[in-house]
Design a protein around this motif. Structure first.
Motif, PDB file in Angstrom:
ATOM      1  N   VAL B 126      -0.564  -2.830  -2.892  1.00 45.10           N
ATOM      2  CA  VAL B 126       0.332  -2.853  -1.736  1.00 45.10           C
ATOM      3  C   VAL B 126       1.306  -4.030  -1.820  1.00 45.10           C
ATOM      4  CG1 VAL B 126       0.441  -2.918   0.789  1.00 45.10           C
ATOM      5  CG2 VAL B 126      -1.448  -1.753  -0.358  1.00 45.10           C
ATOM      6  N   ASP B 127       0.858  -5.144  -2.413  1.00 38.31           N
ATOM      7  CA  ASP B 127       1.740  -6.313  -2.436  1.00 38.31           C
ATOM      8  C   ASP B 127       2.847  -6.214  -3.493  1.00 38.31           C
ATOM      9  OD1 ASP B 127      -0.176  -6.398  -4.357  1.00 38.31           O
ATOM     10  OD2 ASP B 127      -0.644  -8.534  -4.169  1.00 38.31           O
ATOM     11  N   HIS B 133       3.591  -0.424  -2.461  1.00 46.96           N
ATOM     12  CA  HIS B 133       4.570  -1.110  -1.627  1.00 46.96           C
ATOM     13  C   HIS B 133       5.489  -0.113  -0.929  1.00 46.96           C
ATOM     14  CE1 HIS B 133       6.447  -4.803  -0.339  1.00 46.96           C
ATOM     15  NE2 HIS B 133       7.641  -4.237  -0.552  1.00 46.96           N
ATOM     16  N   THR B 134       5.919   0.913  -1.697  1.00 47.49           N
ATOM     17  CA  THR B 134       6.803   1.923  -1.122  1.00 47.49           C
ATOM     18  C   THR B 134       6.112   2.646   0.029  1.00 47.49           C
ATOM     19  OG1 THR B 134       7.689   2.239  -3.335  1.00 47.49           O
ATOM     20  CG2 THR B 134       8.323   3.863  -1.682  1.00 47.49           C
TER      21      THR B 134
END
Lengths: 356, 290
Positions: B126-127, B133-134
């Protein structure tokens, strides 16, 4: 059912054909009459299959139009044309039973079940497969599979035409004769337009009312078997039809006579001045062996049963003659040509003479 | 038939037997040894009989891992086989584009397993990961490190990405072997697209598809590296498949006895299933040639 017209049709497999040689089919205009039984005859690679595939819509012609009756179908897909075609090698749906194979085209058209059952039984009877209708098509012999293909080709009654692309290649000789007879019978019964591609002249001559001879991407002659035999329009027809084919000699033609390296042959018709390579053609059947006429050198004699074929040379050019049963070869054999049986060719095409 | 019986020929396979003995049979025998004995180190062994096997057969932990394993294999087969066929059906048949597509399709197959794992491990973060992230940016709550469902989705998508190509390539090879006349005949018979698939393409692909299913089943049933790199078997035990569980047991907890018994049973299961596949395939062949 309708008449099939090919108008200014030509096809090249190359996207950018440069010369005539790039065309598998040279430009042609041709009409297949509704209900005719045609044989399309020619040696391998002369464009027969291409022509057939254009009619059925598997190949789109590079130029020209295809018409079914008045309807232009050039751009119509195969499925819209309602046409049957049987290929050279058997195509069966392996996982289906023989019955399902035969009914497949009918089911695809949404016919009702009772009609399908009746029609499939009829066809099965014709190809002699009633006993194995419920068997899987996989594992049958090649000729059984081909009979299924034939059956599938004939199962629809409302097709515009049935096209056969050398369908009996894999069938054994006895069965060949039987199936051909059945096709002929079917033609009489239903009156479908049938086009039968073959390179076997016996097959063509026994099947068809009209034989279309193709050579090098062109239709060189269409006619009855008799026309093809008596007056071949092209030297290829003379050579291809008949066993052995027509004798051809280079000659000079003036008026009603041909000069053949010193000898003179009467032609039975009058010809004007001829341009190009001039040849005269005579069938071996019309070459009369005797004590008079032009001297020949006999190379060998082949006995083919009903008659004998004399292989000889006339002034260095090969000559074949048929010696009827019972006749004997003279000790100093000479030949004369039966009057009125000689054809004249300029650059391979027949020249029409004036009657005298 | 009179054939000369000459058993001397067996000597010719002797070198292979020796090699296989050293490379496979001997190591396997040490596993067998561990499976029937208990040890506290120092190369001292105490006979344990079937104790480890009993423990493993009744172990909930193993049952759960087996359940997850079967679910995983079933899901990836259900996705990869139809998807592979679909891709194969839509691949260009010849020319420049066919070659290009073949190369592109083959690329995932050439990437080492742990690299595939690493790619997806980073991709899904996620980072910094493009995917993670998208997804977070468009408001989807996705995190494979603490959500079991997300972890499963990631592992499955990764496997589909890595291995669908294999099914596609095999199916493509099967399709290429169908003579053009079959398609032409189908057009003449006014067959629908579905009929063409059902009666021409599928029967001709059957052989290669069975091989594809067998390979994908065996590989997915033994999967280790990729999920291990991405999720490490977690969160919790949610993506702990049989191999991962086995490795934890053997090298993590050093329970060599149970792990050895487990290995032997695992091996037998795969052997059994492969044998079933093999039998089915050879029977189909026989039917075809009948």
């Amino acid at each position: 059912m309708s008449q099939i017209t090919l108008s200014k049709l030509a096809h090249s497999y190359s996207a950018t054909p440069k010369s005539e040689a790039d065309y598998a089919l040279k430009e042609m205009d041709h009409v297949w009459q509704d209900g005719g039984a045609y044989a399309l005859l020619g040696s391998s690679g002369c464009g027969k299959t291409t022509l057939l595939n254009i009619i059925s819509g598997l190949v789109r012609p590079s130029q020209g139009r295809v018409l079914f009756g008045d309807r232009d179908v050039t751009d119509a897909a195969t499925t819209e044309r309602n046409i049957a075609q049987v290929f050279q090698f058997p195509v069966v749906y392996d996982t289906m039973t023989v019955r399902d194979n035969l009914s497949f085209p009918l089911r695809n058209r949404g016919m009702d079940a009772a009609y399908i059952a009746k029609r499939v039984n009829q066809i099965a009877q014709m190809i002699g497969m009633e006993a194995i209708l419920n068997r899987k098509a996989r594992g049958l012999t090649a000729d059984a599979k081909q009979k299924i293909s034939l059956g599938r080709g004939m199962v629809r009654e409302d097709v515009n035409a049935i096209l056969f692309d050398e369908p009996l290649t894999v069938i054994d000789p006895h069965m060949k004769w039987e199936l051909r007879t059945q096709l002929k019978q079917l033609h009489r019964q239903f009156g479908h337009t049938m086009i039968y591609v073959t390179h076997d002249q016996t097959e063509a001559l026994t099947f068809a009312d009209k034989v279309v001879v193709m050579y090098d991407g062109r239709v060189v002659q269409m006619g009855t078997p008799e026309d093809l035999f008596e007056t071949p329009a092209h030297t290829f027809v003379g050579y291809f039809i008949g066993s052995p084919g027509m004798n051809l000699f280079d000659a000079e033609v003036t008026g009603t006579e041909a000069r053949l390296q010193g000898a003179t042959v009467s032609l039975g018709a009058a010809y004007g001045p001829i341009k190009g390579r001039t040849q005269i053609g005579i069938r071996p059947e019309y070459v009369v062996l005797g004590d008079e006429g032009l001297p020949i050198d006999v190379k060998r004699v082949e006995d083919v049963g009903r008659h004998r074929i004399v292989r000889a040379s006339l002034n260095g050019q090969p000559l074949n003659a048929i010696l009827p049963e019972g006749a004997s070869l003279p000790s100093d054999p000479r030949v004369t040509f039966a009057p009125g049986r000689t054809n004249v060719y300029a650059d391979d095409w027949r020249v029409q003479g004036r009657a005298v | 038939m009179d054939k000369t019986q000459n058993n001397k020929a067996w000597f010719l396979v002797l070198p292979v037997l020796v090699l296989v003995a050293i490379s496979a049979v001997l190591p396997l025998m040490t596993v067998v040894n561990y499976a029937f004995n208990d040890t506290f180190g120092n190369n001292e062994f105490f006979w344990a009989g079937l104790e480890w096997f009993e423990e493993m057969v009744t172990s909930d932990r193993l049952h759960e891992a087996l359940g997850r394993q079967i679910l995983f294999s079933a899901i990836i087969l259900a996705i990869e086989v139809p998807l592979g066929i679909l891709i194969a059906l839509n691949m260009p048949k010849s020319g420049f584009w066919a070659s290009l597509v073949l190369i592109l399709i083959s690329l995932p197959l050439l990437i080492p397993f742990n690299v595939v794992g690493t790619i997806w491990q980073i991709f899904g973060r996620v980072d910094i990961g493009l995917l993670g992230h998208t997804l977070a940016a468009i408001g989807i709550d996705y995190n494979y490190t603490n959500d079991a469902i997300d972890a499963w989705i990631t592992v499955i998508v990764m496997d589909v990405w890595h291995w669908t190509s294999l099914v596609a390539l095999l199916a493509y090879a099967g399709l290429q072997s169908i003579p053009q006349a079959y398609y032409q005949a189908a057009k003449i018979d006014q067959a629908t697209r579905w009929s063409v698939f059902r009666y021409i393409e599928l029967p001709k692909m059957k052989g290669v598809l069975l091989i594809a299913i067998l390979l994908r089943f065996m590989d997915s049933f033994m999967i280790y590296t990729e999920p291990f790199v991405v999720t490490g078997g977690g969160p919790g035990n949610s993506t702990t498949f049989l191999s991962i569980d086995l490795a934890k047991m053997a090298t993590g907890q050093f329970d060599l006895g149970p792990a050895a018994a487990f290995s032997l049973m695992y091996f037998c299961v795969i052997l059994l299933i492969s044998w079933v596949f093999y039998t089915v395939m050879t029977n189909l062949d026989r039917e075809e040639n009948r």
